[in-house]
Design an enzyme around this catalytic site. Structure first.
Site, PDB file in Angstrom:
ATOM      1  N   LYS A  22       0.846  -1.206   0.000  1.00 28.94           N
ATOM      2  CA  LYS A  22       0.000   0.000   0.000  1.00 28.94           C
ATOM      3  C   LYS A  22       0.877   1.250   0.000  1.00 28.94           C
ATOM      4  CE  LYS A  22      -1.718   1.600   4.066  1.00 28.94           C
ATOM      5  NZ  LYS A  22      -1.415   3.014   4.359  1.00 28.94           N
ATOM      6  N   ASN A  23       1.911   1.242   0.847  1.00 24.87           N
ATOM      7  CA  ASN A  23       2.706   2.454   1.038  1.00 24.87           C
ATOM      8  C   ASN A  23       3.715   2.698  -0.068  1.00 24.87           C
ATOM      9  OD1 ASN A  23       1.189   2.872   3.261  1.00 24.87           O
ATOM     10  ND2 ASN A  23       2.755   2.244   4.732  1.00 24.87           N
ATOM     11  N   ARG A  91      -5.572   9.749   4.604  1.00 23.46           N
ATOM     12  CA  ARG A  91      -4.612  10.551   5.378  1.00 23.46           C
ATOM     13  C   ARG A  91      -3.389  10.861   4.517  1.00 23.46           C
ATOM     14  NH1 ARG A  91      -1.339  13.733   7.649  1.00 23.46           N
ATOM     15  NH2 ARG A  91       0.726  12.933   7.236  1.00 23.46           N
ATOM     16  N   CYS A 115      -5.121  12.073  12.253  1.00 27.09           N
ATOM     17  CA  CYS A 115      -5.678  10.732  12.108  1.00 27.09           C
ATOM     18  C   CYS A 115      -5.584  10.083  13.481  1.00 27.09           C
ATOM     19  CB  CYS A 115      -4.928   9.928  11.055  1.00 27.09           C
ATOM     20  SG  CYS A 115      -3.404   9.245  11.678  1.00 27.09           S
ATOM     21  N   ARG A 120      -0.278  14.334  12.974  1.00 30.33           N
ATOM     22  CA  ARG A 120       0.268  14.148  11.614  1.00 30.33           C
ATOM     23  C   ARG A 120       0.620  15.497  10.983  1.00 30.33           C
ATOM     24  NH1 ARG A 120      -0.956   8.861  10.171  1.00 30.33           N
ATOM     25  NH2 ARG A 120       0.584   9.005   8.537  1.00 30.33           N
ATOM     26  N   PRO A 121       1.514  16.275  11.556  1.00 25.40           N
ATOM     27  CA  PRO A 121       1.895  17.579  10.992  1.00 25.40           C
ATOM     28  C   PRO A 121       2.603  17.401   9.639  1.00 25.40           C
ATOM     29  CG  PRO A 121       3.339  16.970  12.779  1.00 25.40           C
ATOM     30  CD  PRO A 121       2.253  15.959  12.765  1.00 25.40           C
ATOM     31  N   ILE A 122       2.659  18.474   8.873  1.00 25.03           N
ATOM     32  CA  ILE A 122       3.348  18.410   7.571  1.00 25.03           C
ATOM     33  C   ILE A 122       4.378  19.528   7.447  1.00 25.03           C
ATOM     34  CG2 ILE A 122       1.446  17.254   6.349  1.00 25.03           C
ATOM     35  CD1 ILE A 122       0.679  20.047   5.249  1.00 25.03           C
ATOM     36  N   ASP A 123       4.868  20.010   8.565  1.00 24.79           N
ATOM     37  CA  ASP A 123       5.844  21.117   8.551  1.00 24.79           C
ATOM     38  C   ASP A 123       7.075  20.786   7.711  1.00 24.79           C
ATOM     39  OD1 ASP A 123       5.966  19.275  10.803  1.00 24.79           O
ATOM     40  OD2 ASP A 123       7.822  20.279  11.306  1.00 24.79           O
ATOM     41  N   ASP A 305       4.730   0.274  11.910  1.00 25.97           N
ATOM     42  CA  ASP A 305       3.489  -0.345  11.430  1.00 25.97           C
ATOM     43  C   ASP A 305       3.402  -1.813  11.827  1.00 25.97           C
ATOM     44  OD1 ASP A 305       3.634   1.486   8.306  1.00 25.97           O
ATOM     45  OD2 ASP A 305       2.988   2.061  10.305  1.00 25.97           O
ATOM     46  N   ILE A 327       7.972   6.713  16.768  1.00 25.67           N
ATOM     47  CA  ILE A 327       7.583   7.404  15.536  1.00 25.67           C
ATOM     48  C   ILE A 327       6.300   8.209  15.693  1.00 25.67           C
ATOM     49  CG2 ILE A 327       7.058   7.123  13.072  1.00 25.67           C
ATOM     50  CD1 ILE A 327       9.896   6.260  13.720  1.00 25.67           C
ATOM     51  N   ARG A 397      -8.579  -0.446   4.524  1.00 23.69           N
ATOM     52  CA  ARG A 397      -7.684   0.568   3.943  1.00 23.69           C
ATOM     53  C   ARG A 397      -6.352  -0.057   3.529  1.00 23.69           C
ATOM     54  NH1 ARG A 397      -5.883   4.584   7.753  1.00 23.69           N
ATOM     55  NH2 ARG A 397      -4.555   4.993   5.977  1.00 23.69           N
TER      56      ARG A 397
HETATM   57  C1  EPZ Z   1       4.242   6.772   6.282  1.00 27.76           C
HETATM   58  O1  EPZ Z   1       3.487   7.764   6.930  1.00 27.76           O
HETATM   59  C2  EPZ Z   1       3.338   5.567   6.167  1.00 27.76           C
HETATM   60  N1  EPZ Z   1       2.167   5.914   5.345  1.00 27.76           N
HETATM   61  C3  EPZ Z   1       2.905   5.125   7.563  1.00 27.76           C
HETATM   62  O2  EPZ Z   1       2.123   3.953   7.424  1.00 27.76           O
HETATM   63  C4  EPZ Z   1       4.152   4.779   8.365  1.00 27.76           C
HETATM   64  O3  EPZ Z   1       3.769   4.437   9.685  1.00 27.76           O
HETATM   65  C5  EPZ Z   1       5.085   6.000   8.407  1.00 27.76           C
HETATM   66  O4  EPZ Z   1       5.394   6.407   7.053  1.00 27.76           O
HETATM   67  C6  EPZ Z   1       6.380   5.710   9.121  1.00 27.76           C
HETATM   68  O5  EPZ Z   1       7.018   4.643   8.509  1.00 27.76           O
HETATM   69  C7  EPZ Z   1       2.283   5.879   4.000  1.00 27.76           C
HETATM   70  O6  EPZ Z   1       3.341   5.602   3.468  1.00 27.76           O
HETATM   71  C8  EPZ Z   1       1.043   6.177   3.224  1.00 27.76           C
HETATM   72  P1  EPZ Z   1       6.326  10.135   8.408  1.00 27.76           P
HETATM   73  P2  EPZ Z   1       4.028   9.302   6.978  1.00 27.76           P
HETATM   74  O7  EPZ Z   1       6.182  11.385   7.628  1.00 27.76           O
HETATM   75  O8  EPZ Z   1       4.695   9.609   5.704  1.00 27.76           O
HETATM   76  C9  EPZ Z   1       6.190  13.255  12.021  1.00 27.76           C
HETATM   77  C10 EPZ Z   1       0.246   2.600   7.731  1.00 27.76           C
HETATM   78  O9  EPZ Z   1      -0.193   2.038   8.729  1.00 27.76           O
HETATM   79  N2  EPZ Z   1       6.199  14.290  10.974  1.00 27.76           N
HETATM   80  O10 EPZ Z   1       7.552   9.313   8.272  1.00 27.76           O
HETATM   81  O11 EPZ Z   1       2.912  10.164   7.416  1.00 27.76           O
HETATM   82  C11 EPZ Z   1       4.877  12.463  11.993  1.00 27.76           C
HETATM   83  O12 EPZ Z   1       3.893  13.139  12.762  1.00 27.76           O
HETATM   84  C12 EPZ Z   1       0.747   4.033   7.801  1.00 27.76           C
HETATM   85  O13 EPZ Z   1       0.366   2.062   6.597  1.00 27.76           O
HETATM   86  C13 EPZ Z   1       6.284  15.634  11.360  1.00 27.76           C
HETATM   87  O14 EPZ Z   1       6.356  15.973  12.548  1.00 27.76           O
HETATM   88  O15 EPZ Z   1       5.095   9.166   8.148  1.00 27.76           O
HETATM   89  C14 EPZ Z   1       5.275  11.155  12.621  1.00 27.76           C
HETATM   90  O16 EPZ Z   1       5.266  11.282  14.024  1.00 27.76           O
HETATM   91  C15 EPZ Z   1       0.504   4.622   9.174  1.00 27.76           C
HETATM   92  N3  EPZ Z   1       6.269  16.591  10.393  1.00 27.76           N
HETATM   93  C16 EPZ Z   1       6.723  10.968  12.154  1.00 27.76           C
HETATM   94  O17 EPZ Z   1       7.186  12.267  11.737  1.00 27.76           O
HETATM   95  C17 EPZ Z   1       6.206  16.273   9.061  1.00 27.76           C
HETATM   96  O18 EPZ Z   1       6.214  17.206   8.214  1.00 27.76           O
HETATM   97  C18 EPZ Z   1       6.846  10.003  10.975  1.00 27.76           C
HETATM   98  O19 EPZ Z   1       6.057  10.519   9.955  1.00 27.76           O
HETATM   99  C19 EPZ Z   1       6.122  14.911   8.693  1.00 27.76           C
HETATM  100  C20 EPZ Z   1       6.130  13.934   9.667  1.00 27.76           C
END
Ligand code: EPZ
Length: 416
Positions: A22-23, A91, A115, A120-123, A305, A327, A397
């Protein structure tokens, strides 16, 4: 609303092919927006994939899905504004941001909702895109992105190896003018799969020895034919179900290397593993031993995950297991439901201490999130008596044919 009826106690046995990741499929579908015509094989049939296809239709693409193959063709006439209802349907729709900017030079998307795993910030996504020349106005919950001087390469270091931020940079930089170097990038296999897809479509993305990603902008991407990598998290989930029920299974169409930090925990718990090039065989003991301490980390560390279903294994193991979730802020949402089954789990912030019990009782439960829901199903498969699992749309999902696959392995699970 559909529910799962699960009767516990049957050891899972047999062979199962694991679906595509999926990812990996989601960012690759976003990348297809930048191409002409792409044929994506081994694409899992999931609600998140359906949501991604809906977004692509809105963005000017036509898509078809036949068995495991999704074809995407950019036909034009799309819009660079993704409506809120489509953004909220998934999400990870934020990964479309980089692709829309790459395609249209501008984008308008609503801030993704939080979620079940936390805010889930995007900064990090936004800071990196700004470095590539994107002007972003964040007001009223909407991101208005423009590129007055076009997209240009940059040297970017992520404060944390965010998977989504890494993907957005790759998608925005592959058609930018000049070179981009992304340091402290995520190293998940899904990142490599996205790079393979983009390179097959004409991009120039390379991985430096220090893990940095080097992207040289090109004029245009054509399209390509690509096979999505296996879903390492789905593999870990089915292994957990076999481990906790004292079963013996063989998974095919998997990549053992992608689980290099996860498989040792199964062995620590007393399982015997035999890995082939694209198979993983697991034989479980009658009762699992403690899993020791499981600390989630960015890849190649132990995947967050895979933590949820491992916690269900620990709930029935001998002794104490400790989980440290580094994480996400709240990835123990399903613990309350496990405790209702008789589990002995104490959560303190990001740490969960699990005292294994000899038996769990079936219960009526509600899924809280994708992997938490799978973890409840895993626990129910080993519990005494019958469980009823609600809100199973969370599971749909990320797992293709979840109940049918478990039935193939002998589980007594029916969708009602
Ligand atoms: C991806 O999410 C995966 N989703 C997640 O899988 C997976 O758990 C995660 O990577 C970690 O491996 C998809 O690929 C669709 P991150 P993502 O950005 O990209 C923080 C599942 O179950 N962060 O690596 O959202 C964030 O809040 C899903 O399949 C910021 O603070 O993960 C988190 O605590 C769940 N600011 C950490 O970093 C940002 O701008 C990791 O987030 C971005 C992230």
């Amino acid at each position: 609303m559909p529910e799962y009826l699960i009767k516990g106690g049957t050891p899972l046995c047999g062979q199962l092919a694991v679906h595509g990741a999926k990812n990996a499929a989601l960012p690759i579908l976003a990348a297809a927006l930048l191409c002409g015509r792409s044929v994506i094989h081994n694409c899992p049939d999931l609600t998140d994939v359906a949501a991604a296809r809906n977004i692509l239709h809105y963005l000017g693409c036509s898509t078809t899905q036949r068995q495991g193959t999704v074809t995407v063709e950019f036909t034009g006439g799309g819009d660079y504004r993704i409506p809120d209802r489509l953004m909220r349907a998934m999400r990870s729709s934020i990964v479309f941001l980089g692709a829309v900017i790459g395609r249209y030079g501008m984008a308008e998307v609503s801030m993704p909702g939080g979620c079940e795993l936390g805010p889930r910030p995007i900064d990090m996504h936004l800071a990196a895109l700004r470095k590539l020349g994107v002007q972003i106005d964040e007001s009223g919950g909407v991101l208005r992105c423009t590129t007055p001087k076009g997209l240009h390469g940059a040297s970017i270091t992520l404060p944390f190896p965010s998977v989504g931020a890494t993907e957005n940079v790759m998608l925005a930089a592959c058609l930018a003018r000049g070179e981009t170097r992304l340091s402290n990038a995520a190293r998940e296999p899904e990142i490599t799969d996205l790079a393979d897809f983009l390179n097959a479509a004409g991009a120039d993305i390379r991985f430096a020895s220090d893990g940095s990603i080097l992207i040289t902008g090109v004029q245009a991407l054509t399209g390509c034919e690509h096979r999505v990598i296996p879903d390492r998290i789905a593999a870990s989930t089915y292994l957990s179900a076999a481990a906790v029920t004292g079963g013996e299974i063989i998974l095919t169409h998997v990549c053992p290397d992608h689980l290099s930090a996860v498989l040792p925990v199964f062995e620590e718990a007393g399982c015997t593993l035999v890995c082939g090039a694209d198979t993983i065989g697991l034989q479980a003991p009658q009762r699992l031993n403690s899993l020791g301490t499981v600390r989630t980390m960015p890849y190649p560390g132990f995947s967050t995950d895979a933590q949820s279903t491992m916690l269900s294994m620990a709930a029935l193991a001998r002794g104490t297991s400790v989980f440290i979730e580094t994480i996400f802020e709240s990835r123990y949402k399903q613990v309350g439901e496990l405790v209702r089954m008789g589990a002995n789990i104490r959560v303190e912030g990001r740490v969960a201490v699990v005292e294994g019990v000899s038996q769990l009782q079936g219960a009526v439960m509600s899924c809280t999130d994708l992997r938490g829901g799978a973890a409840l199903a895993v626990a129910a498969l080993a519990a005494k008596g019958e469980s009823r699992l609600r809100q199973i749309h969370h599971i749909a999902r990320g797992y293709e044919n979840f109940d049918l696959n478990l039935q193939k392995l002998g589980a007594q699970i029916t969708r009602v």
